[in-house]
Design an enzyme around this catalytic site. Structure first.
Site, PDB file in Angstrom:
ATOM      1  N   SER A   1      -9.686   1.435   2.917  1.00 36.91           N
ATOM      2  CA  SER A   1      -8.813   2.222   2.068  1.00 36.91           C
ATOM      3  C   SER A   1      -7.776   1.401   1.302  1.00 36.91           C
ATOM      4  O   SER A   1      -7.219   1.879   0.315  1.00 36.91           O
ATOM      5  CB  SER A   1      -8.080   3.262   2.909  1.00 36.91           C
ATOM      6  OG  SER A   1      -7.234   2.621   3.850  1.00 36.91           O
TER       7      SER A   1
ATOM      8  N   SER B   1      -9.849  -1.022   7.018  1.00 34.50           N
ATOM      9  CA  SER B   1      -9.265  -0.738   5.708  1.00 34.50           C
ATOM     10  C   SER B   1      -8.583  -1.917   5.031  1.00 34.50           C
ATOM     11  O   SER B   1      -8.252  -1.841   3.852  1.00 34.50           O
ATOM     12  CB  SER B   1      -8.263   0.417   5.819  1.00 34.50           C
ATOM     13  OG  SER B   1      -8.940   1.643   5.818  1.00 34.50           O
TER      14      SER B   1
ATOM     15  N   LYS C   1       0.850  -1.188   0.000  1.00 41.30           N
ATOM     16  CA  LYS C   1       0.000   0.000   0.000  1.00 41.30           C
ATOM     17  C   LYS C   1       0.888   1.242   0.000  1.00 41.30           C
ATOM     18  O   LYS C   1       1.971   1.231   0.603  1.00 41.30           O
ATOM     19  CB  LYS C   1      -0.888  -0.045   1.262  1.00 41.30           C
ATOM     20  CG  LYS C   1      -2.028   0.958   1.282  1.00 41.30           C
ATOM     21  CD  LYS C   1      -2.894   0.723   2.539  1.00 41.30           C
ATOM     22  CE  LYS C   1      -4.014   1.717   2.677  1.00 41.30           C
ATOM     23  NZ  LYS C   1      -4.845   1.451   3.871  1.00 41.30           N
TER      24      LYS C   1
END
Lengths: 470, 479
Positions: free
Chosen positions: B142, B166, B67
């Site tokens: 996310s 997330s 990420k």
């Protein structure tokens, strides 16, 4: 009659090898931004890890300042934007400082300490004409903030408090307290109230005082300024004022309305810390004798005056030097006089600390002994001291080299005295007619002829006898 | 092809020299070339991957995507935000060091909601990542880029971060396995902070086995992170026995609320039946403070975020707007212009919210109170784990929603994390595994939660469930 009510906030840099929350060196004077890493630069993703040495130091200070140490302590974020603060928040302590509620005794007064807490320092801004530069070397160095209650009632007492605090911190070995390097910084809160009242007036905060003398002067100025405002039926505005060293006055910086909301909250990157009873006990065991006790000891053990003891003890190194001298000569009063007088004078001239000179205690004692034995007089001894500091030679060597030994040999002194009498008949007559000063003049002439090497006491006796004989 | 396999399958094939590192990379590149234009999971793809010359570790030659909020030395790390435009991290996050040491190949950075603020990947400053199961829908967030990359076989596995769901919510939306470890189990050093007391890095994988393998590598005490736990890391693959006889599973009644889709409810109930048949005892429990979780979360998370994001100011790195119309801006103007242009609207919303709840006069009513309720929520779980070994809930009340459906309605977006937020507030581990599909063929996720540091029970039950079902083997059709 108004009296000032003063509270002081002192920031002192702890003398640790590494910074508060990372492994960077705290070394002063390195090239800009050399002592930095992702943590103290506040780079994205970096996290603080406490340098445990700081607790050790803070506990010592708390004990020396008679504070209670909180069993649980934590760190909070103080949020404000400024380019010298890379995270735009400062790791500090808010509602659970490491210690609280202590005092420093100064003569018969107790100045209460409200709190002692740990925080990280900011960086340094260098302002150029068109832009500003930031040096983050200092960012994250550990500070202790020591806050008093409003217990100080004069600018002079404020200065005395700072001197005592500095001594204590030096004795503990937790800070060098070098104000010039910014290792000790002081802000003051000051208000006035009619003498005898207990309620507090509206205060101003005074900043930018870079020496103990500046603190005293700024507070004296601020007292007078506030008195003038109040006598004029004016109102004191709660504000922050800066001390202007050049103009010798305080200038308004910002009012309370502009005061910032720091939005303190517990730093989630650091856990709650527990201070164990054991760590406090072991700190107690290694706590050195503090200035207040040492002063008492010097007075009782060595018969020093309070004044002398105060001056010698205020510096740890001076007091150690004094005690080392005593190993070579059991004359505390004489040694004290030398240290407070000529030695301090020379140190001040050279802007040096006693630890920074090569003059060994035994060499200073050697010099004092030469005065005691009438080998040299006091005046010559001062010159010899200067030479000693300049050259690292012993007193004996200098006296020999420069032929400074005192002339105590009566025959040669008599010869010189007779010459002086012969060529100063008027003064001799004056003395005979009762003018004591005339004799002093004649002594001075003999001293001059011997280049200051004669023993003035002997010269005086010889002159008196010779004049009587004529 | 090889890109569709798991890490443990590839490791077997590499060991027997059936395939080579080059084969894996070639098939992944092929897949990326074919599908990335549709999915848009990557914000940065490295042709040959970042590798630390280590081929002996347990993840040797296995490609991983990280990420965009995890620092990789020398590589851009932007949190999908304009404010970190051009920022290259000068250091590796602890998890990256561990991945490199294990021989993994870092393939690139995955898209995300800006600073992990969001549940749909729509708050990325780059572009919206699409759900591989339906390109008109969000992948969740996310960590949407990480989940989409795994689901579309554009990587073998991925790292995400989970502050309120997330990792788990996008895992559920994309039909992959997503684990949020116990708070402190994985070092946060090098993870760009959103809410420091809630953030955890975790794996997104194709199955539970890979999740355990990846956690083995990234977990452990780190002296660079004061909140990391000083506890040994067990070999999590040992928990993958398939046997859950004697395990008691709690079903919290507060989680079967109005607003939960019928398909999700049905899939969850079917999953519970599977677990019962495997020998688990099922017990209804109560987590009485559940209804406060979302409110508490949005106070604590935004408060911490407002302070964590203060450092992005144009002074040191990233975006800097210090001039306008050839005129130099003052310090204050530089702050305003830089932050005004650098942050997206959700980031601004959260900074304002967080600043407000910490402000003088509001702190006690909001932040302090939220912390107290957080303690109660944690206590709910600790009490529950006296009675049950783990808890099963839906991961999200609905399957993936349409792109644009909720972006104008932040509150309904916030509610899509309603089942995942509590685990972060309590600091407990939780995993989402695929448990079926809606009538529209959209994936549904099942969440397992267990006690602090008891990832072993999570793996044990989740693996047992996975063994009895085939959901994780079904792939999206991207043709």
């Amino acid at each position: 009659m108004f009296e000032p009510v003063i509270g002081l906030e002192v920031h002192v840099q702890l003398d640790t090898k590494t910074k508060a929350f990372c492994g960077c060196a705290t070394q002063f004077g390195a090239a800009a931004n050399i002592n930095t890493c992702p943590v103290c630069l506040g780079l994205p993703g970096s996290l603080p890890v406490l340098n445990k040495k700081i607790f050790e130091y803070a506990i010592k200070v708390a004990l020396a300042l008679n504070c209670t140490i909180n069993e649980n302590t934590k760190f909070d974020r103080k949020n404000y934007f400024y380019p010298d603060l890379p995270k735009n928040y400062q790791i500090s302590q808010y509602d659970l400082p490491i210690s609280e509620n202590g005092f420093i005794a100064i003569k018969e007064n107790k100045i209460r300490i409200k709190r002692v807490h740990i925080e990280e320092d900011a960086g340094k801004l260098i302002h150029e004409k068109e832009y500003s530069l930031v040096d983050f070397n200092r960012t994250g160095t550990p500070l202790l903030e020591i806050v008093t209650e409003p217990d100080i009632t004069s600018a002079l007492d404020a200065q005395e408090y700072l001197k005592e605090l500095k001594s204590i911190l030096e004795y503990l070995g937790v800070s060098t307290c070098d104000m010039e390097k910014g290792f000790l910084r002081c802000d003051a809160n000051i208000s006035l109230r009619p003498k005898g009242d207990t309620a507090l007036g509206v205060k101003t905060e005074v900043k930018n005082m870079n020496s103990f003398k500046a603190v005293r002067q700024a507070l004296e100025y601020e007292t007078e300024r506030q008195v003038a405002v109040l006598k004029d039926n004016g109102k004191i505005i709660q504000e922050t004022r800066l001390w202007d060293e050049k103009k010798q006055c305080t200038i308004s910086m910002r009012s309370k309305e502009e005061a910032q909301d720091y939005r303190y909250f517990p730093d989630p990157d650091l856990p709650l810390f527990t201070i164990s009873k054991e760590s406090i006990e072991s700190a107690k065991k290694v706590l050195p004798q503090l200035p207040i006790e040492k002063r008492k000891r010097f007075i009782s053990e060595f018969n020093l005056s309070e004044y002398d003891a105060g001056i010698i003890v205020s510096s740890l190194r001076m007091s150690n030097y004094f005690e080392e001298c005593l190993n070579f000569l059991q004359e505390p009063k004489k040694i004290a006089n030398w240290l407070i007088g000529s030695v301090s004078e020379e140190l001040n001239k050279r802007c040096l600390d006693i630890a920074q000179i090569k003059l060994k205690p035994e060499d200073l004692v050697g010099l004092i002994k030469l005065v005691e034995s009438n080998t040299i007089n006091n005046l010559t001894a001062k010159q010899v001291l200067t030479f000693m500091l300049d050259t690292d030679k012993t007193a004996q060597e200098i006296i020999k080299e420069k032929n400074l030994a005192q002339i105590s040999d009566e025959e040669s002194l008599k010869r010189i005295a007779q010459e002086v009498i012969d060529s100063n008949q008027k003064s001799v007559d004056d003395f005979k007619s009762g003018k004591e000063n005339a004799l002093m003049f004649l002594v001075g002439q003999v001293m001059r002829a011997t280049k200051g090497k004669a023993n003035p006491k002997i010269v005086r006796t010889i002159l008196e006898n010779l004049i009587k004989e004529t | 092809m090889f890109n569709t396999l798991t890490a443990h399958e590839l490791t077997e094939k590499l060991k027997s020299a059936e395939i080579s590192k080059g084969d894996i990379l070639t098939s992944l590149k092929k897949q990326i070339k074919k599908n990335e234009d549709k999915v848009k999971a990557f914000v940065d793809f490295k042709e040959s991957g970042i590798i630390d010359n280590n081929n002996s570790g347990c993840l040797s030659s296995i490609p991983v995507v990280v990420k965009d909020n995890i620092c990789v030395k020398g590589s851009l790390t932007t949190c999908a935000s304009r404010i970190l435009d051009g920022f290259k991290s000068p250091y590796d996050a602890t998890v990256i060091k561990k991945l490199k040491a294990s021989g993994a190949i870092i393939l690139g950075r995955a898209n995300m909601d800006e600073f992990a603020f969001g549940s749909s990947c729509e708050n990325s400053a780059y572009f919206v990542t699409r759900n591989p199961w339906d390109l008109t829908r969000v992948p969740g967030g996310s960590s949407g880029g990480s989940a989409a990359a795994v689901a579309s076989d554009e990587t073998i596995f991925a790292l995400g971060s989970d502050t309120g769901g997330s990792i788990r919510q996008p895992a559920s939306f994309c039909s992959v396995v997503g684990l949020k470890p116990t708070y402190g189990r994985v070092s946060r050093y090098g993870l760009v902070a959103f809410a420091s007391s809630l953030d955890q890095i975790g794996p997104l994988t194709k199955d539970v086995t890979d999740s355990a393998i990846l956690l083995n590598v990234i977990a452990g005490y780190d002296e660079m992170d004061s909140t990391s736990l000083y506890v040994d890391v067990p070999d999590y693959t040992k928990s993958l026995t398939g046997d859950i006889k004697g395990i008691t599973i709690g079903i919290p009644k507060e989680y079967f609320i109005e607003g939960i889709s019928q398909d999700v409810k049905k899939a969850t109930n079917e999953a519970i039946e599977v677990l019962r048949k495997k020998g688990a005892k099922i017990k209804e429990i109560s987590l009485p403070h559940t209804e406060y979780a979302v409110s508490v979360y949005y106070i604590i998370a935004t408060a911490e975020a407002s302070s964590n994001l203060a450092r992005f100011d144009g002074v040191k790195y990233g975006l800097r707007i210090s001039q306008e119309d050839n005129k130099k801006l003052s310090l204050k103007e530089t702050y305003f212009k830089t932050r005004g242009a650098g942050f997206g609207s959700e980031a601004k919303r959260r900074i304002i919210l967080g600043t407000y709840v910490l402000s003088h006069g509001y702190y006690d009513a909001y932040y302090l109170r939220a912390q107290k309720v957080r303690t109660l929520i944690k206590k709910d779980f600790l009490d529950a784990f006296k009675e049950v070994d783990c808890i099963v809930t839906p991961t999200s009340p609905t399957a993936a929603f349409k792109i644009g459906e909720k972006i104008k309605d932040p509150l309904s977006m916030y509610l899509s994390d309603i089942f995942t937020i509590s685990a972060n507030l309590a600091g407990i581990p939780a995993i989402s595994v695929p448990c079926g599909f809606t009538k529209d063929k959209l994936p549904i996720g099942l969440q397992f939660l267990s006690n602090i540091l008891d990832e072993e029970t999570l793996f044990r039950t989740a693996f047992s469930y996975e063994q009895s079902t085939d959901w994780h083997n079904i792939k999206p059709n991207l043709e």
